[in-house]
Design a protein around this motif. Structure first.
Motif, short mmCIF file in Angstrom:
data_model
loop_
_atom_site.label_atom_id
_atom_site.label_comp_id
_atom_site.label_asym_id
_atom_site.label_seq_id
_atom_site.Cartn_x
_atom_site.Cartn_y
_atom_site.Cartn_z
N ALA A 1 77.60 -34.42 55.74
CA ALA A 1 78.79 -34.87 55.76
C ALA A 1 79.10 -35.90 54.45
O ALA A 1 80.06 -36.61 54.46
N ALA B 1 79.48 -33.00 49.11
CA ALA B 1 79.30 -31.34 49.06
C ALA B 1 79.92 -30.89 50.34
O ALA B 1 80.52 -29.88 50.21
N ASN C 1 75.90 -33.22 61.39
CA ASN C 1 75.27 -34.19 60.55
C ASN C 1 74.49 -35.00 60.98
O ASN C 1 74.64 -35.31 62.24
N ARG C 2 73.40 -35.58 60.51
CA ARG C 2 72.40 -36.31 61.04
C ARG C 2 72.97 -37.91 61.47
O ARG C 2 73.04 -38.34 62.49
N THR C 3 74.03 -38.27 60.77
CA THR C 3 74.84 -39.55 60.98
C THR C 3 76.11 -38.70 61.81
O THR C 3 77.13 -38.72 60.93
N ARG D 1 79.79 -39.72 60.56
CA ARG D 1 80.24 -39.41 59.51
C ARG D 1 80.86 -37.87 59.74
O ARG D 1 81.83 -37.46 59.16
N SER E 1 71.51 -32.99 51.67
CA SER E 1 70.27 -32.97 50.98
C SER E 1 69.13 -32.60 51.51
O SER E 1 68.15 -32.53 50.71
N GLY F 1 71.76 -22.30 46.03
CA GLY F 1 73.04 -22.95 45.60
C GLY F 1 73.37 -22.42 44.18
O GLY F 1 74.37 -22.90 43.76
N1 LIG Z 1 74.87 -25.85 44.41
C1 LIG Z 1 75.80 -26.62 44.07
O1 LIG Z 1 76.74 -26.25 43.14
C2 LIG Z 1 75.99 -28.14 44.71
C3 LIG Z 1 77.09 -28.74 44.52
C4 LIG Z 1 77.32 -30.07 45.12
C5 LIG Z 1 76.15 -30.41 45.80
N2 LIG Z 1 74.95 -29.58 45.99
C6 LIG Z 1 74.03 -30.33 46.56
O2 LIG Z 1 74.47 -30.60 47.86
C7 LIG Z 1 73.30 -31.74 48.45
C8 LIG Z 1 74.18 -32.74 48.99
O3 LIG Z 1 75.00 -33.28 47.98
P1 LIG Z 1 76.02 -34.63 48.20
O4 LIG Z 1 76.64 -34.83 46.69
O5 LIG Z 1 76.91 -34.34 49.59
O6 LIG Z 1 75.26 -35.86 48.54
P2 LIG Z 1 75.81 -36.96 49.57
O7 LIG Z 1 76.80 -37.40 49.61
O8 LIG Z 1 74.42 -37.95 49.29
O9 LIG Z 1 75.26 -36.65 50.97
C9 LIG Z 1 73.96 -36.40 51.63
C10 LIG Z 1 74.06 -35.64 52.99
O10 LIG Z 1 72.98 -35.08 53.36
C11 LIG Z 1 72.37 -35.67 54.48
N3 LIG Z 1 71.11 -35.81 54.65
C12 LIG Z 1 70.32 -36.43 53.60
N4 LIG Z 1 69.05 -36.30 53.94
C13 LIG Z 1 68.95 -35.44 54.98
C14 LIG Z 1 67.89 -35.07 55.89
N5 LIG Z 1 66.55 -35.48 55.46
N6 LIG Z 1 68.00 -34.48 57.05
C15 LIG Z 1 69.46 -34.31 57.50
N7 LIG Z 1 70.42 -34.59 56.83
C16 LIG Z 1 70.37 -35.44 55.72
C17 LIG Z 1 73.24 -37.11 54.76
O11 LIG Z 1 73.35 -37.50 56.23
P3 LIG Z 1 73.56 -38.84 56.56
O12 LIG Z 1 75.24 -38.98 56.35
O13 LIG Z 1 73.11 -38.86 57.73
O14 LIG Z 1 73.22 -39.69 55.52
C18 LIG Z 1 74.54 -36.83 54.13
O15 LIG Z 1 75.36 -35.98 54.74
C19 LIG Z 1 72.53 -32.27 47.30
O16 LIG Z 1 71.40 -31.26 47.47
C20 LIG Z 1 73.17 -31.41 46.03
O17 LIG Z 1 72.22 -31.13 45.05
C21 LIG Z 1 74.99 -28.43 45.28
#
Ligand SMILES: NC(=O)c1ccc[n+]([C@@H]2O[C@H](COP(=O)([O-])OP(=O)(O)OC[C@H]3O[C@@H](n4cnc5c(N)ncnc54)[C@H](OP(=O)(O)O)[C@@H]3O)[C@@H](O)[C@H]2O)c1
Length: 286
Positions: A138, A141, A160-162, A165, A196, A245
């Motif tokens: 959530a 991304a 989502n874990r939380t 959100r 992530s 990705g």
């Molecule tokens: N391939 C691509 O082009 C691309 C583009 C964008 C992003 N990404 C990837 O997408 C991922 C997320 O990016 P973001 O910018 O959205 O990060 P972010 O805003 O920090 O959000 C992270 C999300 O992951 C959840 N999370 C984190 N650790 C977790 C775990 N151990 N178990 C379950 N849920 C977990 C968080 O849950 P909570 O809400 O509970 O904290 C939150 O919903 C990253 O790995 C990033 O590299 C890839």
């Protein structure tokens, strides 16, 4: 401190694009965009700059200089930049995050190419459309993914874990927040990991234990390091197609490059640049 640009007159043919992120050192975007400049025959430079949050406003001002095409924004700037730009595309406004800034005649427009980049990557692998999709996560991304999938006509559930959100995201962008126990997994035709979980953690999965999905389902993991995550491994073991990705990373870059230059460089050029060196470092999409 502003962006220090090379001292070139405005009529100089060399054009510049930037990545602003913190950290920025491990970004693969320079390789992708340099390959695209070369392919398109454009004399251009792409520079990744570490821009701490306090320096973002001055860095954005620097983008208004002649000869600057624009910039990619990555963590932690995607949301903070919203108020610094002149215009936002409907996608950037709805998602609430900018990953691409486009400069035209002193004006700066914020766009989000993560959302169409995901759809393009899904199309490349013939992922089912219009069925039941689940987005895990959530954060930023996940917001782009939910926006993209809802716009493309998918029925979307967000886990989502939380949980709160996921509820807030659904209320804002559509889809329905769900707990893992309430998802009808055997009817799911697309599972997108936008969390992530699994990033740099080969034994971590956002869906543990893995559950069987619809037989033709595709599992799309936005994480691309490791190249095969545990989620992908378990999906493949269950007979499903699974992708990392990298395709999305390449497509979001392709779309940003096209917005800056007008050149429609094939995605293979961006993928080739990613494959040409070490494994990509996660950088939140840019
Ligand atoms: N391939 C691509 O082009 C691309 C583009 C964008 C992003 N990404 C990837 O997408 C991922 C997320 O990016 P973001 O910018 O959205 O990060 P972010 O805003 O920090 O959000 C992270 C999300 O992951 C959840 N999370 C984190 N650790 C977790 C775990 N151990 N178990 C379950 N849920 C977990 C968080 O849950 P909570 O809400 O509970 O904290 C939150 O919903 C990253 O790995 C990033 O590299 C890839």
């Amino acid at each position: 401190m502003g962006v220090s640009l090379p001292d070139r007159p405005s009529f100089c043919a060399v054009q510049h694009a930037f990545l602003f992120a913190d950290p920025a050192a491990h970004s693969r975007s320079p390789e992708m965009h340099r390959a695209a400049f070369a392919h398109a025959g454009i004399s251009g430079e792409y520079t990744a700059r570490r821009v701490p949050p306090a320096e973002l406003p001055a860095a954005v001002v620097g983008l208004r200089q002649p000869g600057v095409l624009g910039a990619n924004l990555s963590l932690p700037h995607k949301t903070a930049a919203l108020s610094l730009l002149d215009d936002l595309t409907p996608a950037a406004r709805a998602i609430g995050a900018v990953n691409t800034v486009i400069h035209r005649g002193g004006r700066l427009t914020g766009d989000n190419t993560d959302a169409p980049g995901l759809l393009a990557a899904l199309a490349d692998v013939d992922a089912p459309t219009g069925g039941l999709s689940v987005v895990l996560g959530a954060g930023g991304a996940a917001r782009a993914a939910v926006y993209a999938l809802v716009s493309a006509g998918h029925t979307v559930m967000i886990v989502n874990r939380t949980h709160a959100r996921a509820q807030a995201l659904a209320a804002e962008l559509g889809g329905r927040a769900a707990w893992p126990e309430t998802v009808p997994w055997s009817a799911v035709t697309l599972l997108v990991n936008a969390s992530s979980a699994g990033l740099d953690a080969p034994d971590e999965s956002p869906l543990s234990p893995f559950v069987p999905l619809e037989a033709r389902a595709v599992v799309y993991d936005m994480v691309y390091r490791p190249a095969e995550t545990r989620l992908m491994r378990e999906a493949r073991a269950a007979g499903l197609r699974a992708e990392n990705g990298l395709g999305m990373l390449a497509h979001q870059a392709r779309l940003a490059f096209r917005a800056w230059t007008g050149a429609d460089v094939p995605v293979g050029v961006f993928l080739g640049a990613l494959a040409g060196g070490r494994m990509p470092q996660p950088e939140g999409g840019a």
